[in-house]
Motif scaffolding. Structure first.
Motif, short mmCIF file in Angstrom:
data_model
loop_
_atom_site.label_atom_id
_atom_site.label_comp_id
_atom_site.label_asym_id
_atom_site.label_seq_id
_atom_site.Cartn_x
_atom_site.Cartn_y
_atom_site.Cartn_z
N HIS A 168 30.97 14.17 33.12
CA HIS A 168 29.67 14.49 32.46
C HIS A 168 28.50 14.14 33.38
O HIS A 168 28.78 13.23 34.31
CB HIS A 168 29.69 13.73 31.07
N ARG A 169 27.12 14.01 33.16
CA ARG A 169 26.15 13.54 33.77
C ARG A 169 25.84 11.97 33.37
O ARG A 169 25.92 11.78 32.47
CB ARG A 169 24.98 14.50 33.55
N PRO A 170 25.94 11.24 34.28
CA PRO A 170 25.70 9.74 33.96
C PRO A 170 24.05 9.46 34.01
O PRO A 170 23.25 10.07 34.15
CB PRO A 170 26.07 9.26 35.48
N GLN A 171 24.22 8.23 33.38
CA GLN A 171 22.94 7.54 33.22
C GLN A 171 22.73 6.46 34.26
O GLN A 171 23.72 5.68 34.40
CB GLN A 171 22.59 6.85 31.89
N ARG A 188 23.12 14.25 43.12
CA ARG A 188 23.53 15.63 42.86
C ARG A 188 24.32 15.53 41.46
O ARG A 188 24.77 16.68 41.24
CB ARG A 188 24.42 15.93 44.09
N MET A 189 24.55 14.70 40.71
CA MET A 189 25.36 14.53 39.51
C MET A 189 24.07 14.89 38.63
O MET A 189 24.51 14.95 37.38
CB MET A 189 25.60 13.02 39.28
N ASP A 190 22.76 14.80 38.86
CA ASP A 190 21.78 15.02 37.81
C ASP A 190 21.61 16.39 37.55
O ASP A 190 22.02 17.49 38.45
CB ASP A 190 20.36 14.60 38.59
N PRO A 191 20.88 16.85 36.52
CA PRO A 191 20.71 18.30 35.85
C PRO A 191 19.52 19.11 37.22
O PRO A 191 19.84 20.01 37.32
CB PRO A 191 20.40 18.17 34.72
N THR A 208 22.95 21.49 46.65
CA THR A 208 23.06 22.14 45.20
C THR A 208 23.65 20.68 44.58
O THR A 208 24.12 19.87 44.98
CB THR A 208 24.20 23.12 45.58
N ASN A 209 23.49 20.92 43.31
CA ASN A 209 23.97 19.84 42.32
C ASN A 209 25.50 20.20 41.76
O ASN A 209 25.88 21.50 41.79
CB ASN A 209 23.11 19.94 40.96
N PHE A 210 26.35 19.28 41.24
CA PHE A 210 27.52 19.39 40.96
C PHE A 210 27.56 19.85 39.48
O PHE A 210 26.57 19.90 38.56
CB PHE A 210 28.28 17.95 40.90
N GLU A 211 28.73 20.87 39.23
CA GLU A 211 28.69 21.51 37.96
C GLU A 211 29.78 20.46 37.06
O GLU A 211 30.73 19.95 37.64
CB GLU A 211 29.75 22.68 38.01
#
Ligand SMILES: NC(=O)c1ccc[n+]([C@@H]2O[C@H](COP(=O)([O-])OP(=O)(O)OC[C@H]3O[C@@H](n4cnc5c(N)ncnc54)[C@H](OP(=O)(O)O)[C@@H]3O)[C@@H](O)[C@H]2O)c1
Length: 335
Positions: A11-14, A53-56, A63-66
């Motif tokens: 999941h996308r981290p904080q 790259r973990m951000d939306p 590119t960002n990670f899915e």
């Protein structure tokens, strides 16, 4: 079908709490086709850009990670099977398919690394994108001149420790760094040859910079942004230059300065140049020749903090964001 263990984005981290946002999983490897090779990864690079790259929000340069998909990034390993004349079995190659134990790489996206010039880990550090970033930021971007006073933030990290040492080797008159904690500061002074190092966690950076560079900073190489960047603004020489490499403090800190601070740039007639290293590929041969020479002569300290095993990849990235690394942060995946 062959498979490999990889690090996946759960999941996308904080903020900087990234380890719990990652999970290990098994992914399929594509079949070998002409022009590709199977590589057993030995080391992979841990970089602040991995966190970005973990951000939306899409970054402009990559590119960002899915969610649910594997991460990727720089890695080095040994060719075990090959359908490419350019990637013979047994060769050590650098490529972008890290964050997994095995990878199928294309010969157009992999480079053979000569271990006589530098050990494998250095091909991801001083001789890799890390060192090349420091080189590009100082020379074509920063236009460093002999005798100048240079200030480097994040100096205990991968790019920063190279930027300060390269500046010295390129003839800077005075090299000042900032880093977190006495251990990093002592290493930079005693082993890496920085003239002065400010412990930003325990010192007033603006005042300490004024004391260390009473005539001002000619070239500021910024890796962290935030308040240290503003402290440097206040200590720039008239017509000084800023090579803006990154802003790693953005990930952890809510307390960011206001744009009103930019008036210091106006008052001092400073030039700020942002850059992305990939725009300077034509300098790669000259860079590798100079850095391998500095390594061979012992003039350059290339130190890595190595985390063992793919299961510690998340801890390695979290450690980097929290300042646990001295020099380049790497994950060792196999011998
Ligand atoms: N422009 C480009 O083409 C390019 C290419 C590669 C990298 N970069 C950028 O270069 C910078 C450095 O990358 P790197 O690979 O060398 O990473 P790194 O420095 O090895 O790791 C980041 C370091 O930043 C320091 N740091 C973390 N949070 C901080 C904060 N809030 N305030 C001040 N310092 C903080 C930590 O050291 P302390 O213990 O000192 O806190 C940590 O060791 C990053 O901003 C990265 O995005 C840019």
């Amino acid at each position: 079908m062959r498979q490999t263990t990889a690090v996946l984005l759960d999941h996308r981290p904080q903020g900087t709490a990234v380890a719990e946002a990652l999970t290990l999983g098994t992914i399929d490897l594509p079949e070998l086709t002409p022009g590709t090779a199977l590589v057993r990864n030995q080391y992979m690079s841990v970089d602040p850009s991995t966190r970005g790259r973990m951000d939306p929000g899409e970054k402009q340069y990559t590119t960002n990670f899915e969610i649910g998909g594997p991460l990727d990034g720089s890695a080095i390993g040994v060719v075990e099977e090959s359908l490419s004349d350019l990637l013979p079995v047994g060769a050590t190659v650098r490529h972008r398919m890290g964050w997994r134990e095995y990878a199928v790489v294309s010969d157009s996206a992999a480079t053979i690394c000569d271990l006589d010039k530098a050990p494998a880990a250095s091909w991801l550090a001083s001789m890799g994108q890390t060192g090349f970033t420091a080189y590009a930021g100082l020379l074509p971007v920063g236009r460093i001149q002999p005798g100048e006073t240079v200030f480097v933030t994040g100096a205990g990290g991968a790019v920063g420790s190279m930027a300060g040492q390269f500046a010295r080797l390129m003839g800077a008159g005075r090299v000042i760094g900032s880093a977190g904690g006495p251990e990093k500061c002592a290493w930079l002074r005693e082993e890496c040859g920085f003239d002065h190092v400010i412990d930003y966690r325990n010192e007033n950076v603006r005042q300490a910079l004024g004391d260390a560079a009473p005539d001002g900073i000619d070239l500021f190489f910024d890796n962290v942004g935030g308040w240290q960047m503003v402290d440097a603004f206040h200590n720039m020489k008239i017509h000084g230059r800023i090579s803006m490499c990154g802003a790693v403090s953005n990930f952890g800190s809510q307390d960011q300065p206001s744009l009103a601070e930019l008036i210091e740039i106006v008052l001092r007639r400073v030039t700020i140049s942002g850059f992305i290293v990939r725009d300077f590929e034509d300098l790669r041969p000259e860079f590798e020749a100079r850095v391998s020479g500095w390594l061979a002569s012992g003039e350059l300290v290339d130190r890595a903090t190595i985390f063992e095993g793919i299961e510690n990849a998340g801890a390695g990235l979290e450690g980097l964001l929290n300042g646990a690394n001295l020099g380049k942060a790497l994950i060792r995946l196999s011998e």
